[in-house]
Design a protein around this motif. Structure first.
Motif, PDB file in Angstrom:
ATOM      1  N   LYS A  11      29.921  33.978  42.929  1.00  0.00           N
ATOM      2  CA  LYS A  11      31.272  33.714  43.407  1.00  0.00           C
ATOM      3  C   LYS A  11      32.135  33.319  42.216  1.00  0.00           C
ATOM      4  CE  LYS A  11      33.869  30.957  46.763  1.00  0.00           C
ATOM      5  NZ  LYS A  11      33.799  29.879  47.785  1.00  0.00           N
ATOM      6  N   LEU A  12      33.362  33.806  42.193  1.00  0.00           N
ATOM      7  CA  LEU A  12      34.250  33.583  41.053  1.00  0.00           C
ATOM      8  C   LEU A  12      35.283  32.502  41.348  1.00  0.00           C
ATOM      9  CD1 LEU A  12      34.917  37.298  40.024  1.00  0.00           C
ATOM     10  CD2 LEU A  12      33.304  35.697  38.984  1.00  0.00           C
ATOM     11  N   PRO A  13      35.836  31.871  40.293  1.00  0.00           N
ATOM     12  CA  PRO A  13      36.908  30.877  40.492  1.00  0.00           C
ATOM     13  C   PRO A  13      38.149  31.525  41.103  1.00  0.00           C
ATOM     14  CG  PRO A  13      35.999  30.770  38.255  1.00  0.00           C
ATOM     15  CD  PRO A  13      35.451  32.013  38.883  1.00  0.00           C
ATOM     16  N   ALA A  14      39.019  30.712  41.640  1.00  0.00           N
ATOM     17  CA  ALA A  14      40.275  31.202  42.209  1.00  0.00           C
ATOM     18  C   ALA A  14      41.064  31.952  41.142  1.00  0.00           C
ATOM     19  CB  ALA A  14      41.096  30.034  42.747  1.00  0.00           C
ATOM     20  N   GLY A  15      41.608  33.092  41.516  1.00  0.00           N
ATOM     21  CA  GLY A  15      42.395  33.890  40.581  1.00  0.00           C
ATOM     22  C   GLY A  15      41.579  34.906  39.806  1.00  0.00           C
ATOM     23  N   TRP A  16      40.237  34.846  39.925  1.00  0.00           N
ATOM     24  CA  TRP A  16      39.360  35.819  39.278  1.00  0.00           C
ATOM     25  C   TRP A  16      38.942  36.861  40.311  1.00  0.00           C
ATOM     26  CZ3 TRP A  16      35.779  34.377  34.780  1.00  0.00           C
ATOM     27  CH2 TRP A  16      36.322  33.326  34.022  1.00  0.00           C
ATOM     28  N   LYS A  17      38.507  38.038  39.843  1.00  0.00           N
ATOM     29  CA  LYS A  17      37.969  39.041  40.761  1.00  0.00           C
ATOM     30  C   LYS A  17      37.040  39.986  40.005  1.00  0.00           C
ATOM     31  CE  LYS A  17      41.995  42.125  40.269  1.00  0.00           C
ATOM     32  NZ  LYS A  17      43.031  42.892  40.994  1.00  0.00           N
ATOM     33  N   TRP A  18      36.102  40.570  40.745  1.00  0.00           N
ATOM     34  CA  TRP A  18      35.207  41.569  40.163  1.00  0.00           C
ATOM     35  C   TRP A  18      35.919  42.918  40.151  1.00  0.00           C
ATOM     36  CZ3 TRP A  18      30.824  40.474  37.712  1.00  0.00           C
ATOM     37  CH2 TRP A  18      30.180  39.266  37.988  1.00  0.00           C
ATOM     38  N   ILE A  19      35.931  43.568  38.989  1.00  0.00           N
ATOM     39  CA  ILE A  19      36.529  44.902  38.882  1.00  0.00           C
ATOM     40  C   ILE A  19      35.624  45.779  38.026  1.00  0.00           C
ATOM     41  CG2 ILE A  19      38.894  44.009  39.066  1.00  0.00           C
ATOM     42  CD1 ILE A  19      39.159  44.584  36.033  1.00  0.00           C
ATOM     43  N   ALA A  20      35.819  47.081  38.115  1.00  0.00           N
ATOM     44  CA  ALA A  20      35.112  47.998  37.224  1.00  0.00           C
ATOM     45  C   ALA A  20      35.749  47.930  35.840  1.00  0.00           C
ATOM     46  CB  ALA A  20      35.181  49.423  37.761  1.00  0.00           C
ATOM     47  N   LEU A  21      34.929  48.036  34.806  1.00  0.00           N
ATOM     48  CA  LEU A  21      35.427  47.976  33.431  1.00  0.00           C
ATOM     49  C   LEU A  21      36.572  48.959  33.210  1.00  0.00           C
ATOM     50  CD1 LEU A  21      35.231  47.046  30.469  1.00  0.00           C
ATOM     51  CD2 LEU A  21      33.418  48.747  30.137  1.00  0.00           C
ATOM     52  N   GLU A  22      36.483  50.143  33.820  1.00  0.00           N
ATOM     53  CA  GLU A  22      37.501  51.172  33.595  1.00  0.00           C
ATOM     54  C   GLU A  22      38.896  50.720  34.029  1.00  0.00           C
ATOM     55  OE1 GLU A  22      36.494  54.649  35.803  1.00  0.00           O
ATOM     56  OE2 GLU A  22      36.176  53.559  37.682  1.00  0.00           O
ATOM     57  N   GLU A  23      38.971  49.736  34.942  1.00  0.00           N
ATOM     58  CA  GLU A  23      40.279  49.252  35.383  1.00  0.00           C
ATOM     59  C   GLU A  23      41.000  48.475  34.286  1.00  0.00           C
ATOM     60  OE1 GLU A  23      40.450  47.536  39.375  1.00  0.00           O
ATOM     61  OE2 GLU A  23      38.435  48.323  39.733  1.00  0.00           O
ATOM     62  N   LEU A  24      40.248  47.990  33.297  1.00  0.00           N
ATOM     63  CA  LEU A  24      40.849  47.294  32.162  1.00  0.00           C
ATOM     64  C   LEU A  24      41.146  48.239  31.003  1.00  0.00           C
ATOM     65  CD1 LEU A  24      38.636  44.062  31.885  1.00  0.00           C
ATOM     66  CD2 LEU A  24      41.023  44.171  32.608  1.00  0.00           C
ATOM     67  N   CYS A  25      40.681  49.492  31.137  1.00  0.00           N
ATOM     68  CA  CYS A  25      40.640  50.379  29.974  1.00  0.00           C
ATOM     69  C   CYS A  25      41.731  51.442  29.949  1.00  0.00           C
ATOM     70  CB  CYS A  25      39.286  51.077  29.900  1.00  0.00           C
ATOM     71  SG  CYS A  25      37.926  49.943  29.572  1.00  0.00           S
ATOM     72  N   GLU A  26      42.131  51.738  28.747  1.00  0.00           N
ATOM     73  CA  GLU A  26      42.964  52.908  28.485  1.00  0.00           C
ATOM     74  C   GLU A  26      42.084  54.154  28.506  1.00  0.00           C
ATOM     75  OE1 GLU A  26      44.786  54.465  24.322  1.00  0.00           O
ATOM     76  OE2 GLU A  26      45.482  52.488  24.970  1.00  0.00           O
TER      77      GLU A  26
END
Length: 434
Positions: A11-26
């Motif tokens: 479980k993550l802290p408030a304001g954090w979320k699990w995403i795929a690496l590609e969502e952060l990537c160019e």
């Protein structure tokens, strides 16, 4: 991307979320595939990273190969950039991960999957996460192949990353990097220790510069303490500072330094200046030429050089010595022609060559503040050359920026000059072989 309960992720802290690496990537791509040895050249070529050069949390350069410039220019797909996340795709160290550090110049690669982030503030954070037990297990779990497991671009792109707010990611990455460097420092002895100490001292100075002149943390702290309103552009910083204050090792600035900073922000009307156009109150809007004046270096053909006690400063750093100097130290130089984006602090008197710009006058700055200020600028984007990269000082002089209080820049100088004195002492010890 939604994460199901069955995946058993923490479980993550408030304001954090699990995403795929590609969502952060160019982009997520792979290094050169195919024969490369025929393109190897001497150490004057382009650095060429292979799987053995990527270790957990670091890039090893002691056995690095170099390739020809023509191969590098032709192989655009495998060209790397500072801040890229590097992952070994196959072999005994499959899954080893590191972030490409600054200052390596042009770099190409093979047998490496690399992720280029949209925002490099996440780079160190993502690199550290992928080297945790959880991060590495998530990475290796997406390997493909039966006879020999392989990490390909599509599978690496889908690896799940716990994404915090960008400012939290930057703080986590910065501090983990400092701690990591201190651990390495304790494992070294004598000459390597001095080199690692210098690196750590400079990083500590960078963190202080960012806190004071990029994130405006002392102003935010003063505003919160005074109950003053926080502009909408800075509301995300409020929670970041509150969390920082709650840390057990948080130490506030001494009162005499804290009082140098205002307790309010104001909007400049220039969205590229400060944070969304907001700067500390009474830190006026201006141009780089209001902070400092840059000057072209001096001609000195190689046949006229005589080894001596004064550093010769070129676009990429020191290039030998000479028996005469042109500029009294300490000073700052940056690349003008050939190599842009490398800024160097010079503690002693020196000769800046004609491939550099050196700071002739510090109007509302000083060498210590100016060094980190120029490092923070995307100087490569001011390239006005065609065949040869060139930085026109008139273009950079017009760069919009804020002018901080002279009392604050002098306080920064007082603190950081002690770091740089130690840097100089360590470098001289290494030169003497002590």
């Amino acid at each position: 991307m939604q994460v199901s309960q069955s995946e058993q992720l923490p479980k993550l802290p408030a304001g954090w979320k699990w995403i795929a690496l590609e969502e952060l990537c160019e982009r997520v791509s792979v290094g050169h595939v195919g024969e490369t040895s025929s393109h190897f050249t001497d150490s004057d070529g382009i650095k060429f990273l292979r799987s053995q050069n990527v270790r957990p949390g670091r890039v090893e350069l002691h056995d690095i190969k170099h390739v020809s410039k023509s191969f590098h220019l032709k192989s655009k797909k495998s060209q790397l950039q500072q801040g890229d996340i590097l992952v070994v795709r196959v072999g005994h160290n499959r899954g080893d991960c590191a972030v490409l550090p600054r200052g390596l110049g042009d770099v190409n690669c093979a047998n490496i999957v690399f992720a280029r982030l949209k925002d490099t503030k996440f780079s160190d954070y993502v690199g550290y996460f992928l080297n945790t037990k959880l991060g590495r297990s998530l990475l290796l779990a997406v390997s493909t192949g039966s006879a020999q497991a392989v990490l390909n671009t599509k599978s690496v792109a889908k690896v799940l990353i716990p994404k915090p707010p960008v400012e939290e990611a930057k703080i986590i990455g910065d501090w983990l990097k400092i701690i990591d460097d201190k651990i390495v420092l304790n494992q070294q002895t004598n000459k390597p220790t001095n080199q690692q100490t210098n690196k750590t001292l400079e990083q500590m100075a960078q963190v202080l510069f960012k806190s004071w002149f990029v994130d405006f943390n002392p102003v935010m702290d003063n505003a919160l303490a005074a109950g003053n309103p926080i502009p909408g552009e800075l509301t995300h910083r409020v929670e970041v500072r509150k969390k920082a204050h709650a840390l057990p090792d948080f130490q506030p600035l001494p009162e005499h330094i804290r009082n140098l900073f205002p307790s309010e922000f104001e909007q400049t009307g220039e969205p590229t200046v400060g944070i969304g156009g907001c700067t500390p109150k009474d830190w006026t809007l201006g141009e780089l030429s209001d902070l400092m004046v840059l000057q072209r270096g001096f001609d000195l053909p190689k046949h006229s050089r005589t080894d001596g006690e004064f550093p010769l400063m070129a676009a990429s750093g020191q290039d030998g010595t000479h028996n005469q100097s042109k500029v009294a130290g300490p000073g700052v130089v940056t690349g003008r022609s050939g190599k842009l984006g490398v800024t160097t602090f010079v503690n002693e008197d020196f000769w800046p060559l004609n491939t550099t710009l050196w700071i002739k006058e510090y109007k509302a700055s000083n060498p210590y503040h100016a060094f980190f200020f120029l490092q923070s600028l995307p100087l490569e984007e001011f390239n006005s050359g065609s065949a040869v990269p060139t930085l026109n000082r008139n273009h950079i002089h017009n760069y919009k920026c804020y002018i901080p209080s002279i009392n604050v820049t002098e306080a920064f100088k007082e603190i950081i000059s002690k770091y740089f004195t130690k840097l100089s002492e360590n470098s001289k010890q290494n030169t003497r072989g002590c």
